[in-house]
Write an enzyme that holds these catalytic residues in place. Structure first.
Site, mmCIF file in Angstrom:
data_model
loop_
_atom_site.group_PDB
_atom_site.id
_atom_site.type_symbol
_atom_site.label_atom_id
_atom_site.label_comp_id
_atom_site.label_asym_id
_atom_site.label_seq_id
_atom_site.Cartn_x
_atom_site.Cartn_y
_atom_site.Cartn_z
ATOM 1 N N THR A 1 0.825 -1.226 0.000
ATOM 2 C CA THR A 1 0.000 0.000 0.000
ATOM 3 C C THR A 1 0.853 1.268 0.000
ATOM 4 O OG1 THR A 1 -0.115 -0.013 2.422
ATOM 5 C CG2 THR A 1 -1.882 -1.148 1.232
ATOM 6 N N ASP B 1 4.338 -3.394 11.825
ATOM 7 C CA ASP B 1 3.586 -2.948 10.651
ATOM 8 C C ASP B 1 4.106 -1.583 10.182
ATOM 9 O OD1 ASP B 1 1.645 -2.679 8.697
ATOM 10 O OD2 ASP B 1 0.054 -3.463 9.985
ATOM 11 N N LYS C 1 -5.308 11.998 9.638
ATOM 12 C CA LYS C 1 -4.904 13.386 9.418
ATOM 13 C C LYS C 1 -5.912 14.114 8.533
ATOM 14 C CE LYS C 1 -1.414 16.294 7.198
ATOM 15 N NZ LYS C 1 -0.043 16.390 6.641
ATOM 16 N N HIS D 1 -9.036 3.653 54.629
ATOM 17 C CA HIS D 1 -8.165 4.716 54.128
ATOM 18 C C HIS D 1 -6.763 4.184 53.847
ATOM 19 C CE1 HIS D 1 -11.542 7.135 55.014
ATOM 20 N NE2 HIS D 1 -11.337 7.215 56.316
ATOM 21 N N ASN E 1 5.032 7.099 59.236
ATOM 22 C CA ASN E 1 5.741 6.119 60.034
ATOM 23 C C ASN E 1 4.766 5.033 60.472
ATOM 24 O OD1 ASN E 1 8.360 7.287 60.069
ATOM 25 N ND2 ASN E 1 7.710 8.763 61.623
ATOM 26 N N ASP F 1 13.310 5.982 72.625
ATOM 27 C CA ASP F 1 12.015 6.290 73.222
ATOM 28 C C ASP F 1 10.906 5.346 72.757
ATOM 29 O OD1 ASP F 1 12.019 7.308 70.654
ATOM 30 O OD2 ASP F 1 11.511 9.371 71.216
ATOM 31 N N ARG G 1 14.003 -1.908 55.035
ATOM 32 C CA ARG G 1 12.861 -1.152 55.558
ATOM 33 C C ARG G 1 11.717 -1.192 54.547
ATOM 34 N NH1 ARG G 1 14.846 5.209 54.824
ATOM 35 N NH2 ARG G 1 14.196 5.390 52.651
#
Length: 515
Positions: A69, A127, A139, A275, A419, A469, A511
């Site tokens: 084509t 193709d 177009k 959530h 955290n 802590d 982590r």
């Protein structure tokens, strides 16, 4: 409304679905058909008159069909601007007839890749002529129609019969679809060439819209769900909704979080998400018991949550789910009795995940998130945990039962927003501290949620303790063992605190921050 009459159509398709009926319908409308190779043979076998492309171009198809084509006698007929008299005059001078409709679809490149074919076979499926025709027609949609999807054939024929041609709005719609079709095709080709690059210079992923959603995070925000067209659907992308009202953006986010957590475990598991954070999670010998234990984690927060299970949901477990208001249930499958029970709740969304795991569960995959004006791409944090790399660094060592609880708590912590602190006992969550700016505050929140269940429990932290802590607060509440990544400059101080309290402390060496 400007309607373009279709007098001549170029039809060249790899996917022959419906093409014979299309050709017959076009012929019935008086359309002259021009076609290529196997498409022309299919049309002729249906008893529809068709002209071979080679008869139009005066040049035979060659190179095993690679060139058929790509010729000005075709592309001039497609690209000529019908509003410009000089273009029409030039066509007449060249003896080129205008083409009003292009029907084309492309070689099955993705299917060939997915089938594991050789590089040579894959390259053969790139193709060239097809995309060129499609782009040219799209177009020039002011005067030309273009169809790339066989599912659009019936509507095309109906419109030609009703309107005598294609109106401008329809031509523009078809052109947009055609450009998207070619763009997705080219993106798949580019992705194949970049397949060995972790982060290619250009990210060429293409997504199809799976559905529009009720709304986004808030009702004033619009939302839709898209799926990657280049890969196999799995997880929530493969889910089928069996019951309930339309899903929202938040429903899918929470359902994905619940499903990701539940499928971390081999034992029967129920995860309850609110959530995107776990309000409860538990393992047991059966799902009904697991749900009862998961609900005890935080029954207040579980109200209006999302439930995911990693087994076929049975009637007993479904009845347990219905004891508290739930927005969505996600499972790999359902017993008939479970569906009967769940459908009693009109607004409860019920999702069945057709493909639970990715094809390469422990292999590489990517997580993509948007920031303003950009995308962030990283390796997805999934796959089985390397428990054999854990190190006990305290004087006290956890016994086997405690180790199992530590592994459970650590796995849940991976799915909590940082955290993140998880307190667990007997393979069930009893307290979660999520999304806090201070780690010690996350510990206090998790301990507060645990209440009287903290004594004898274990605690998991998604990242290291920067100070002693956090362990101090946990020890005062009766926690007996802690698992955390380690890596702080104050690790020695934190380990000393564990020894001072008689805590067992295990370091994972990795982590699981989750922002």
């Amino acid at each position: 409304m400007t309607v373009v009459a279709v007098r001549r159509a170029l039809v060249s398709v790899f996917d022959k679905r419906g093409v014979a009926d299309l050709a017959a319908g076009l012929h019935a409308q008086g359309v002259v058909l021009v076609s290529t190779g196997s498409t022309a043979r299919t049309i002729a076998q249906a008893g529809v008159p068709v002209t071979e492309v080679a008869d139009v171009t005066g040049f035979p198809e060659c190179l095993d069909g690679r060139v058929k084509t790509l010729h000005p006698r075709l592309h001039a007929g497609i690209l000529a601007d019908r509003s410009r008299p000089e273009h029409l005059a030039e066509l007449a001078e060249l003896g080129v007839e205008p083409i009003d409709l292009v029907v084309a679809n492309l070689y099955p490149f993705r299917d060939t890749v997915a089938a594991g074919r050789s590089d040579a076979e894959v390259i053969d499926m790139i193709d060239v002529g097809g995309p060129t025709m499609v782009r040219a027609a799209a177009k020039n949609h002011a005067g030309v129609g273009v169809v790339v999807d066989p599912d659009d054939y019936p509507a095309l024929l109906a419109q030609l019969r009703a309107d005598g041609g294609l109106p401008a709005s329809r031509r523009r719609e078809l052109a947009a679809k055609a450009f998207a079709h070619v763009a997705a095709y080219d993106a798949a080709v580019a992705a194949w060439f970049h397949r060995d690059e972790t982060f290619p210079l250009v990210l060429t992923a293409v997504y199809d819209r799976l559905s529009t959603l009720r709304y986004g995070e808030n009702p004033h925000q619009r939302a839709a769900c898209y799926v990657d067209v280049s890969g196999e659907r799995w997880g929530l992308a493969s889910a089928e909704q069996l019951h309930g009202k339309e899903l929202s953006y938040n429903n899918l986010l929470d359902a994905d979080a619940a499903w990701a957590l539940a499928t971390e475990f081999d034992a029967p598991c129920v995860a309850i998400i609110k959530h995107t954070n776990p309000a409860g999670c538990a393992l047991a010998d059966d799902l009904a018991t697991a749900h009862e234990r998961a609900l005890q984690g935080d029954p207040v927060s579980a109200f209006g949550g999302i439930v995911a299970v990693n087994r076929r949901l049975d009637r007993d477990a479904a009845e347990r789910v219905l004891t508290v208001f739930t927005e969505v249930v996600v499972a790999p499958d359902y017993d008939d009795g479970a569906l009967v029970a769940l459908r009693r709740k009109t607004n409860l969304r019920v999702l069945r995940v057709a493909q639970p795991d990715p094809p390469d569960r422990d292999g590489a995959s990517f997580s993509v998130r948007s920031v303003q004006g950009a995308l962030l791409v990283q390796d997805a944090d999934r796959g089985r945990e390397p428990f054999n790399e854990w190190r006990t660094v305290s004087s006290a060592a956890p016994d086997e039962t405690t180790v199992q609880d530590l592994r459970f708590a650590w796995t849940v912590a991976k799915h909590v927003r940082s955290n993140a602190i998880v307190v667990a006992r007997d393979r069930r969550v009893v307290g979660v501290g999520a999304g806090q700016m201070s780690r010690v505050d996350a510990v206090r929140l998790a301990i507060d949620k645990a209440g009287g269940r903290a004594p004898g429990a274990v605690l998991a932290s998604d990242a290291f303790f920067p100070f002693r802590d956090g362990p101090d607060v946990a020890a005062e509440a009766g926690v007996t063992a802690i698992v955390q990544p380690g890596g702080s400059v104050r690790d020695a101080e934190v380990i000393a605190a564990a020894d001072e309290h008689g805590l067992a402390m295990v370091l994972t060496g990795r982590r699981h921050f989750r922002h």
